[in-house]
Design an enzyme around this catalytic site. Sequence first.
Site, PDB file in Angstrom:
ATOM      1  N   CYS A  23       0.860  -1.178   0.000  1.00 43.35           N
ATOM      2  CA  CYS A  23       0.000   0.000   0.000  1.00 43.35           C
ATOM      3  C   CYS A  23       0.895   1.226   0.000  1.00 43.35           C
ATOM      4  O   CYS A  23       2.096   1.139   0.244  1.00 43.35           O
ATOM      5  CB  CYS A  23      -0.911   0.033   1.231  1.00 43.35           C
ATOM      6  SG  CYS A  23      -2.116  -1.305   1.298  1.00 43.35           S
ATOM      7  N   GLY A  49      -0.203   0.121  -5.129  1.00 42.07           N
ATOM      8  CA  GLY A  49      -1.540  -0.406  -4.948  1.00 42.07           C
ATOM      9  C   GLY A  49      -2.498   0.192  -5.947  1.00 42.07           C
ATOM     10  O   GLY A  49      -2.589   1.418  -6.053  1.00 42.07           O
ATOM     11  N   ASN A 123      -0.035   1.099   6.047  1.00 45.25           N
ATOM     12  CA  ASN A 123       0.736   0.265   5.132  1.00 45.25           C
ATOM     13  C   ASN A 123       1.409  -0.815   5.959  1.00 45.25           C
ATOM     14  O   ASN A 123       2.171  -0.521   6.881  1.00 45.25           O
ATOM     15  CB  ASN A 123       1.785   1.097   4.391  1.00 45.25           C
ATOM     16  CG  ASN A 123       2.674   0.245   3.506  1.00 45.25           C
ATOM     17  OD1 ASN A 123       2.287  -0.814   3.042  1.00 45.25           O
ATOM     18  ND2 ASN A 123       3.892   0.710   3.259  1.00 45.25           N
ATOM     19  N   GLY A 124       1.135  -2.071   5.636  1.00 41.38           N
ATOM     20  CA  GLY A 124       1.721  -3.174   6.366  1.00 41.38           C
ATOM     21  C   GLY A 124       0.692  -4.246   6.646  1.00 41.38           C
ATOM     22  O   GLY A 124      -0.386  -4.275   6.044  1.00 41.38           O
ATOM     23  N   CYS A 258      12.206  -4.234   5.191  1.00 43.12           N
ATOM     24  CA  CYS A 258      11.841  -5.164   4.124  1.00 43.12           C
ATOM     25  C   CYS A 258      12.817  -5.046   2.954  1.00 43.12           C
ATOM     26  O   CYS A 258      12.841  -4.044   2.238  1.00 43.12           O
ATOM     27  CB  CYS A 258      10.427  -4.889   3.636  1.00 43.12           C
ATOM     28  SG  CYS A 258       9.943  -5.896   2.216  1.00 43.12           S
ATOM     29  N   TYR A 264      12.201  -5.128  -5.574  1.00 48.29           N
ATOM     30  CA  TYR A 264      11.051  -5.143  -6.497  1.00 48.29           C
ATOM     31  C   TYR A 264      10.078  -3.990  -6.324  1.00 48.29           C
ATOM     32  O   TYR A 264       9.644  -3.399  -7.300  1.00 48.29           O
ATOM     33  CB  TYR A 264      10.307  -6.473  -6.324  1.00 48.29           C
ATOM     34  CG  TYR A 264       9.054  -6.594  -7.168  1.00 48.29           C
ATOM     35  CD1 TYR A 264       9.128  -6.808  -8.543  1.00 48.29           C
ATOM     36  CD2 TYR A 264       7.797  -6.479  -6.595  1.00 48.29           C
ATOM     37  CE1 TYR A 264       7.981  -6.911  -9.318  1.00 48.29           C
ATOM     38  CE2 TYR A 264       6.638  -6.586  -7.363  1.00 48.29           C
ATOM     39  CZ  TYR A 264       6.737  -6.806  -8.721  1.00 48.29           C
ATOM     40  OH  TYR A 264       5.606  -6.896  -9.483  1.00 48.29           O
ATOM     41  N   ASP A 367      15.900 -11.300 -14.247  1.00 48.87           N
ATOM     42  CA  ASP A 367      14.629 -11.031 -13.571  1.00 48.87           C
ATOM     43  C   ASP A 367      14.924 -10.787 -12.100  1.00 48.87           C
ATOM     44  O   ASP A 367      15.973 -11.189 -11.588  1.00 48.87           O
ATOM     45  CB  ASP A 367      13.664 -12.209 -13.744  1.00 48.87           C
ATOM     46  CG  ASP A 367      12.191 -11.789 -13.615  1.00 48.87           C
ATOM     47  OD1 ASP A 367      11.946 -10.630 -13.237  1.00 48.87           O
ATOM     48  OD2 ASP A 367      11.314 -12.615 -13.895  1.00 48.87           O
ATOM     49  N   ASP A 368      13.999 -10.103 -11.427  1.00 49.83           N
ATOM     50  CA  ASP A 368      14.223  -9.778 -10.015  1.00 49.83           C
ATOM     51  C   ASP A 368      13.704 -10.843  -9.070  1.00 49.83           C
ATOM     52  O   ASP A 368      14.137 -10.930  -7.921  1.00 49.83           O
ATOM     53  CB  ASP A 368      13.588  -8.428  -9.664  1.00 49.83           C
ATOM     54  CG  ASP A 368      12.134  -8.384 -10.077  1.00 49.83           C
ATOM     55  OD1 ASP A 368      11.305  -9.006  -9.403  1.00 49.83           O
ATOM     56  OD2 ASP A 368      11.830  -7.724 -11.088  1.00 49.83           O
ATOM     57  N   CYS A 404       5.190 -14.018   2.809  1.00 49.61           N
ATOM     58  CA  CYS A 404       5.400 -12.879   3.699  1.00 49.61           C
ATOM     59  C   CYS A 404       4.132 -12.641   4.511  1.00 49.61           C
ATOM     60  O   CYS A 404       3.025 -12.700   3.974  1.00 49.61           O
ATOM     61  CB  CYS A 404       5.737 -11.632   2.890  1.00 49.61           C
ATOM     62  SG  CYS A 404       5.846 -10.125   3.888  1.00 49.61           S
TER      63      CYS A 404
END
Length: 488
Positions: A23, A49, A123-124, A258, A264, A367-368, A404
């Site tokens: 978010c 988001g 956010n979280g 994080c 990413y 790629d990540d 996660c």
Amino acid sequence: MSSIPNTSSLRTLVRDDKPKEECAIFGIFNSPEAANFTYLGLYSMQHRGQESSGIVSSDGEHLYRYAGMGLVANIFTEGKIRELTGTAAIGHNRYSTTGASFLRNAQPLRVESHLGPIALAHNGNLVNSWEVRSQLEKEGSIFQTTIDSEVIVHLMARSGETDLLSALSSALKKVRGAYSLVVLTKNQLIAVRDPNGFRPLVMGRRDDGSIVFASETCAFDITDTTYERDVEPGEMIVVDRTGTRSFYPFPPAKPALCIFEYIYFARPDSNIFGESVYKVRKALGNQLAQELPVQADVVIPVPDSANIAALGYSEASGIPFQQGLIRSHYVGRTFIEPDQKIRDFGAKIKYNVVKNVVDGKRVVIVDDSIMRGTTSRKIIKMIRNAGATEIHLRVSAPPTVSPCYYGIDIPTHKELIAATHTIEEIRKYLRVDSIAYLSVDSMHKAVNDHRGGGFCNACFTSDYPVEFQSDMGNQKSLFKEYEVEERV
């Protein structure tokens, strides 16, 4: 080992095989254009988001709220922004990590309480929200949403405290997990970050003196805000007409920033956790080339999130960088069913190969991350069909082996291909000549982690820094039962 996932299991036709965004939150105090700047800040953080968006403003007497489903630019008309009067505002872009996709789950939340009207944007993800919610419901609380954030306002109301800061501190001491918050009252803006500091939150100041908070600094660029500092883990900052005050109401905890934000999520033009995302992603690519070299003719990224890592790989390896895949930025839902002969439609509608770049070449694809592997397999097939003689896949992160629980929608353990298969099995499934992932040590070296384990890397190591309930993986389905009941 379990069987390789079936490519037909994709939940939507064009869904990326990637973890989903968390978010975005934004807050501003003491600006006559508060709602306008909040709109711009949310617009710049749309990548975090795309499900819903909302703004709450304050004119010192009332809180005004407007929220809708979809993208920021489609929700807020000029007329709606004008209705959000006042000199303070908070905003939120949502992707659901807890609670289903309904308008009533859009944030910011706005509630009436004995402390006055309160709005909150989060956010979280709270890892004990289901436990807390169940107890509150037994005690008579009635919830209006299925999002974890609502437990915070219920805990505030039941705290017994007579002032807002004490009530908020009391509530947050009862929850565990990841939260970066902005809280708005009639005359205060409060920013809080959890003691582990999982999710980013930055503070800045405009030339007119207004104070701004945002998930990423890219929101500062669009609003002409000068970055001052990060909100520190465990810090609560209160902004009102008297200025700013800082508190640390929680016991100190080990930092767990994080690391996937760098890999990413965050925009490459942002600074988070005190470092440039662009710089870190390029360093990840550099490490990848040094650790996992291969003889090849061209390096191409899977756009857009792997672009900078691929540039770093090219720079360190000396292999030319090219844009061999072009990504459409205008893909939405399609209601046209293609002929079954049009294979891999989901990948083709989003990506197209530049044949001139790969035809007759030994190709390194950077790629990540790889989650299920379904989209990667389709992209590789497209590149092979375009004439690539060899395809070597390099991933600028370690294998993702665990979900996660702190605010990122990573698939379940059984859906993660690296959790259930060997590297050789993955290589065979993807049909590449070689595949290699960055090591955990090299990843930490690239992000310049000199703080002794200051990052959360649980998705790569299963080493979770905050204890969570054993049934956390079932919480989404439990919340969805509420949604089914509501529909019936």
